[in-house]
Structure formats: C-alpha cells, structure tokens
Scaffold this active site. Structure first.
Site, PDB file in Angstrom:
ATOM      1  N   HIS A  33       0.832  -1.206   0.000  1.00 45.89           N
ATOM      2  CA  HIS A  33       0.000   0.000   0.000  1.00 45.89           C
ATOM      3  C   HIS A  33       0.865   1.254   0.000  1.00 45.89           C
ATOM      4  O   HIS A  33       0.361   2.361  -0.203  1.00 45.89           O
ATOM      5  CB  HIS A  33      -0.925  -0.009   1.213  1.00 45.89           C
ATOM      6  CG  HIS A  33      -2.235   0.676   0.973  1.00 45.89           C
ATOM      7  ND1 HIS A  33      -2.364   1.772   0.132  1.00 45.89           N
ATOM      8  CD2 HIS A  33      -3.479   0.442   1.464  1.00 45.89           C
ATOM      9  CE1 HIS A  33      -3.630   2.168   0.125  1.00 45.89           C
ATOM     10  NE2 HIS A  33      -4.319   1.383   0.911  1.00 45.89           N
TER      11      HIS A  33
ATOM     12  N   ASP B  56     -10.404  -8.125 -17.156  1.00 46.00           N
ATOM     13  CA  ASP B  56     -10.613  -9.269 -18.053  1.00 46.00           C
ATOM     14  C   ASP B  56      -9.272  -9.688 -18.641  1.00 46.00           C
ATOM     15  O   ASP B  56      -8.685  -8.979 -19.463  1.00 46.00           O
ATOM     16  CB  ASP B  56     -11.593  -8.877 -19.160  1.00 46.00           C
ATOM     17  CG  ASP B  56     -11.955 -10.048 -20.064  1.00 46.00           C
ATOM     18  OD1 ASP B  56     -11.291 -11.100 -19.986  1.00 46.00           O
ATOM     19  OD2 ASP B  56     -12.898  -9.903 -20.862  1.00 46.00           O
TER      20      ASP B  56
END
Length: 443
Positions: free
Chosen positions: A155, A372
């Site tokens: 992070h 995708d």
C-alpha cells in the site's frame, strides 16, 4: 470453507527486461507515509467455461505479469526501508494453489474469515518491512476450473486508483497489442516529496493508533441495490447533489450512531473519515490519472448531537468534508506550511475516550470488475473478513458486478454489529451477506 487450499508451487516472476540503472531506487512520496497497513488485499473470482485449460491460464498470467513488471518495475523489487524500494528485479512473489471444491460451492455461502487463504502472504506483517516483496500474487484453481486471483501489493506504492491502473495494464499485456498498454506515471514523488523524512509517518502512527480499541471484531457484507441507493439519495437536500458513495457512507454513519446509542444508552460524539482521491484535485490533473503511489487525503466530519441526527444533516456533513479536499488543500500540502497543516488536521482526527469512529474508503469506479485477462470479467471482487482483539470500525464500499449497486464490507466490534443488524431501515434497504452468485437478486 470445508477444504484446505493446497499450495502447488511458489516462485518469483521477474520482469522480462531489466530495470535501468537510474531507476534502481524508487522513493516513496510524502503521502505514501499516510498508509499504516502494509497491503490492501484484493481477490478476483473468475468462473470457468471458456474452454481454455487452467494450466494455460496460469502460464498466461505469469508471462504477462513478467511483461508488465518491466513498466511497473518497482513491483519487482523489495522493500528497502520506510522511504524507498530496492528495484533489484528479484521479481514478484507468485503462488499457485488449488482447492478441491467448486467455485459455486464456495460462493454460495462464502466464509469471509477464510478468504485470506486465497491471498499469497500474511496481510499483517509480524516483523519489519525491510526485505519483503513489494508485490505478491496467488492463483487458486477450483475443482471446476474457476480461478481466484489474490493480490497483496504494498500500500506504500499503490492506492486503489493505482491498483486499478495496474490491473488494467496487466490485462492489456495479455493481448497481442500489448505494445499499446497503459504506461504508468511516476510524478507522485515530485508532487509530494518526502525529503527523506519520516515525520508524516510518525504523526500518522499516533493518529491511527488512537482509532484502535480493545474488542472482538467481525466483518459483514451489506448489499445496497440501485433502488435502495436512490431512496437514500432522495433524502438529501436539493443543494447537496449527493453521490451514491456519499449517500451510503452517511447512512451507514447514522446506523452506527444509532447502534452505539442502543448499546450505551445515550448518544456519544461520533467522527467519520473518508479517503479522498486527489488526482482530480491537482492542477493539470490529467497528467496524473495514471499516477502510481498514494494520492489520497483524509476528509473528516463530526456529529456531537445529543439526539438522533437526521440523515440529510449527516449527508451534508459528509459532502462538506469531502468538498474541502480541493485544489487549495493540495496546494497547501505541497507548500511550506504543510507540516503545520498536517499537524492541525491530525489533531482533529485523534480520538478521545467516549468518541465513536467510522473509517470509510471506496473502491467504486476503480475498474476492478473490468479486469478481463481474456476469459471474462470477475464474477466477484472481494476484500476479506477481519477478526482479532483490536477493533477499528471500518467500511469498504465496492461496486457490484452489474455496476449499479454497492457492496459495503463493514468491520465493527461484535456487540456494535449485533445492534447494527437490528436497524430496521438498514435491514429494509440491504441484504446481509448475500451469495455473490446472486448479487442482482436482492430487495
């Protein structure tokens, strides 16, 4: 989860081209020091049925990751210290695993506390960050051929927006036109230099530390569909022009205020915070839409009412707090007065005994459901359930797969959660822990 995830292989995926000598040291920006947690875990679940075998899919993921790490070179390094990454091309940590149940069996009633088994590493580090992998991936193959792709990327280097940028680029690298993939922008450090100083990290640790309290926490998912969100937005004042994220955040704030009152017998002061993306709040922000790093700031609002607050009032408070994070604020963060400004802001966020707190962050519109890799979009994008003896009331808001609803992952003290689940308006507007297989089939 009735079965155990079996680890099949562990390896490192190196970038397909070496990192140039002048890029061997990647410095964190000032705002990267805001992040107290080492990782922001994410799991993407994909059904089978496209005809491509799972071995082929895993190999494609690894080869494409190798290509994309050339551009996101810092993700192939190791943490040097709290200020920088050693971009040594050691690679990303990659785990292959399998689970002998079907994806549908798991998603029919997912155990949130078991989702961490789809992640490649411990979310909470038990030692220093020095020498740890910046990025970690796990691909778990279900009995049916479905996949879970778990990501634990530091992070310190990627916020939610930057993670969405990375996922988009990784998916693009699977295609034959990979030369046209999105190239990241590394301007964050020049915008908010840290000056090799950890003063913001030290101030942040004090602030975040005040938000944790002893208790036993639990995570639940609350699903808002489009009609429920519309009902909430209709309660805002005409001048507010409230967003769906602001409306749901304010509503959940009111629900937690009510739960606290039912638990303690009286209304306690309450504070809400929201992480705000600064990319559209920086002059010439079009240059930084692809920025890597944490371009975030914390908006906050308080409620000191001794009576039940009206929802429209809390919506105005949330809306007003977020609107204060503007061009002027980002200019101050970049200016000479930033230390005094940060000190003043964090004093307001330091929680005193007897004050309730709710932290919100939004994954909405970050493109996670668009990931995708060539075999369709994920059927579910998830966080993970949290358990332990320290509690920080925390909400993650995420899109549903159809893009119209919001899934709220709420972590609270168990007693507060028991009162929250009895809130009649919350019950009427949401489904609690629904199956991800039927996210569009709810009240």
């Amino acid at each position: 989860m009735a079965s155990t995830v079996e680890i099949v292989r562990k390896e490192t995926i190196k970038p397909s081209s070496p990192t140039s000598p002048h890029s061997k040291n990647f410095k964190f920006s000032l705002l990267d020091q805001l992040m107290p947690c080492p990782y922001a875990p994410l799991v993407l679940f994909y059904p089978s049925g496209d005809g491509l075998d799972t071995v082929g899919k895993v190999n494609l993921l690894k080869s494409s990751l190798s290509k994309i790490l050339t551009h996101f070179y810092m993700l192939a390094g190791k943490m040097k210290d709290d200020l920088s990454i050693d971009c040594n091309d050691e690679g990303a940590y990659f785990v292959e695993a399998r689970l002998n149940i079907s994806l549908n069996d798991f998603l029919c009633r997912p155990d949130l506390l078991q989702i961490h088994k789809f992640l490649p590493c411990e979310v909470v580090l038990k030692g220093p960050i020095e020498g740890t992998f910046v990025s970690n991936f796990q691909v778990t193959v279900f009995e049916c051929g479905g996949l879970a792709i778990g990501l634990c990327i530091s992070h310190k280097v990627l916020d939610g927006h930057a993670l969405g940028t990375f996922l988009k680029a990784w998916c693009s690298s699977m295609a034959s036109e990979a030369e046209n993939l999105m190239v990241p922008d590394f301007s964050a450090y020049s915008l908010f230099p840290s000056d090799d100083d950890l003063w913001l990290r030290d101030s942040t640790n004090v602030m975040w530390g005040s938000l944790f309290k002893p208790g036993k926490c639990i995570t639940k998912r609350f699903l808002f569909n489009a009609s429920s969100i519309a009902k909430l937005k209709a309660q805002a004042t005409l001048k507010s022009r409230i967003t769906r994220v602001e409306a749901v955040s304010a509503f959940l704030w009111r629900c937690t205020i009510t739960a606290s009152k039912n638990r303690h017998g009286f209304h306690r002061p309450s504070l809400i915070t929201h992480l705000v993306n600064l990319r559209r709040r920086i002059v010439s922000s079009s240059l930084y839409e692809k920025s890597i790093g944490n371009l975030l700031w914390i908006a906050s609002a308080k409620c000191n009412s001794e009576h039940e607050p009206e929802l429209y009032h809390l919506m105005n408070e949330v809306k007003g707090a977020i609107s204060k994070v503007d061009y002027k604020l980002t200019d101050r963060l970049r200016g000479n007065e930033r230390k005094s400004m940060v000190t003043e802001s964090f004093k307001e966020l330091t929680i005193l005994d007897g004050t309730d707190y709710l932290s919100c962050t939004s994954w909405c519109k970050l493109g996670f459901y668009e990931a995708d890799f060539g075999w369709g979009k994920p059927i579910w994008v998830s966080s993970y359930g949290i358990g332990g003896t320290m509690v920080m009331n925390f909400v993650i808001l995420n899109d549903t797969s159809c893009g119209e609803g919001i899934e709220a992952w709420i972590t609270l003290d168990e007693q507060d959660m028991s009162f929250l689940q009895q809130d009649p308006e919350l019950v009427s507007l949401t489904s609690i822990d629904p199956s991800p297989l039927h996210l569009t089939e709810h009240p």
